[in-house]
Design a protein around this motif. Sequence first.
Motif, mmCIF file in Angstrom:
data_model
loop_
_atom_site.group_PDB
_atom_site.id
_atom_site.type_symbol
_atom_site.label_atom_id
_atom_site.label_comp_id
_atom_site.label_asym_id
_atom_site.label_seq_id
_atom_site.Cartn_x
_atom_site.Cartn_y
_atom_site.Cartn_z
ATOM 1 N N ASN A 1 0.862 -1.384 0.022
ATOM 2 C CA ASN A 1 -0.067 -0.017 -0.020
ATOM 3 C C ASN A 1 0.753 1.236 -0.102
ATOM 4 O OD1 ASN A 1 -2.470 -1.405 0.059
ATOM 5 N ND2 ASN A 1 -2.545 -1.430 2.191
ATOM 6 N N THR B 1 1.829 -0.066 -9.674
ATOM 7 C CA THR B 1 1.468 -1.240 -8.704
ATOM 8 C C THR B 1 0.813 -2.263 -8.767
ATOM 9 O OG1 THR B 1 0.468 -0.856 -6.179
ATOM 10 C CG2 THR B 1 -0.575 0.483 -8.049
ATOM 11 N N TYR C 1 -1.612 -5.386 -6.785
ATOM 12 C CA TYR C 1 -2.161 -5.781 -5.340
ATOM 13 C C TYR C 1 -1.764 -4.804 -4.267
ATOM 14 C CZ TYR C 1 -4.350 -10.198 -6.577
ATOM 15 O OH TYR C 1 -5.390 -10.991 -7.002
ATOM 16 N N GLY C 2 -2.000 -3.538 -4.605
ATOM 17 C CA GLY C 2 -1.652 -2.678 -3.430
ATOM 18 C C GLY C 2 -2.299 -1.254 -3.815
ATOM 19 N N ASP C 3 -2.928 -0.737 -2.843
ATOM 20 C CA ASP C 3 -3.880 0.720 -3.023
ATOM 21 C C ASP C 3 -2.805 1.658 -3.082
ATOM 22 O OD1 ASP C 3 -6.184 -1.184 -3.307
ATOM 23 O OD2 ASP C 3 -6.809 -0.743 -1.027
ATOM 24 N N ALA D 1 -1.986 0.755 -12.414
ATOM 25 C CA ALA D 1 -2.642 0.041 -11.280
ATOM 26 C C ALA D 1 -3.250 -1.394 -11.732
ATOM 27 C CB ALA D 1 -3.432 0.784 -10.326
ATOM 28 N N SER E 1 -5.734 -3.037 -8.119
ATOM 29 C CA SER E 1 -5.229 -1.859 -6.913
ATOM 30 C C SER E 1 -6.321 -0.756 -7.216
ATOM 31 C CB SER E 1 -3.951 -1.373 -7.080
ATOM 32 O OG SER E 1 -2.954 -2.472 -7.199
#
Length: 303
Positions: free
Chosen positions: A161, A175, A177-179, A193, A196
């Motif tokens: 994240n 990115t 799998y990460g917000d 993204a 994400s």
Amino acid sequence: MNTTNSHIIIRFIFLLSVTMIANISMAQSVNLQIVTKEIKKKMKYKDGQVLAVQGEKSEVEITPWEKDYIAITLNLTAQHPERAIAEEDLTYFEYKFEDTRDTIFIQNEITAKDETLRSGLQAFYVINIPASCKVKLDNYFGTAVLTDLSQGIDINSEFCNLELKNILGKVDVNTYYGDLIGVMINGEVNISARRSNVTLSEIEGKFNIEAHSGIVKVFANQSLLDMNINATKSDVFFYDSQLSGYNFNLTSQKGDIELPDRLRAEYTKENEIRNIIVKPEGELIGVRVAINVISGDIMLGTR
């Protein structure tokens, strides 16, 4: 099924449930032993050098300061109910600091295979850099908070994240799998993204966003924007109190487009493709937002 067998099955289920609850309670009551190794490092900095951080299972904080060198505090931790095992697994954490003509390189990695490790491992970075230093970050399985950076950033992350606050310059973010949360970003921004969510607020500049299987939310503030959003299997939300000042070009394939009733728009539809054009009122130049979504919805709204 006779009555006796029914009673046996019911009793078995009851005993199994009690055993599972007891095991969960025991697991929750286990005291973890935490072993920590702290490393502090000061590195000389020359104008034009890039700080490159490569982290694994790392929580990274990077902020500028007025001094002319880079200061790093790195804490490596291992957690396990048995202290001896935590101490042994901590040795699988390796780190290094390198200084070349163009780059100051910081890295940590875990040398053991996952099936070998018995402890939970985590690295924590606090890094202070001169204001003229550009940052490149690669981080896997962790978090990163970058604040008040004025020379741009380059980020590649997986299962991480990200929080970006008050960033100027060229920004590249990839990115998986990460917000991503970005506040007060101003510059030339490229975001890719995958799986994400992206949330941006108080932004200005040129933005290109590629999104796949996530949600994109933009909270603008009558911003000077040149924005392109291309999304697949994603929903895109754009909010501003003065939507009529923007030049919107909205296209959704296999999805819907929603906007306030009072917003004047030109609407066309062909097969499963919906297109809406909103022309700005007044003479705002350069305020353009194009959103193209496949298998997703677009929504414009006021805050």
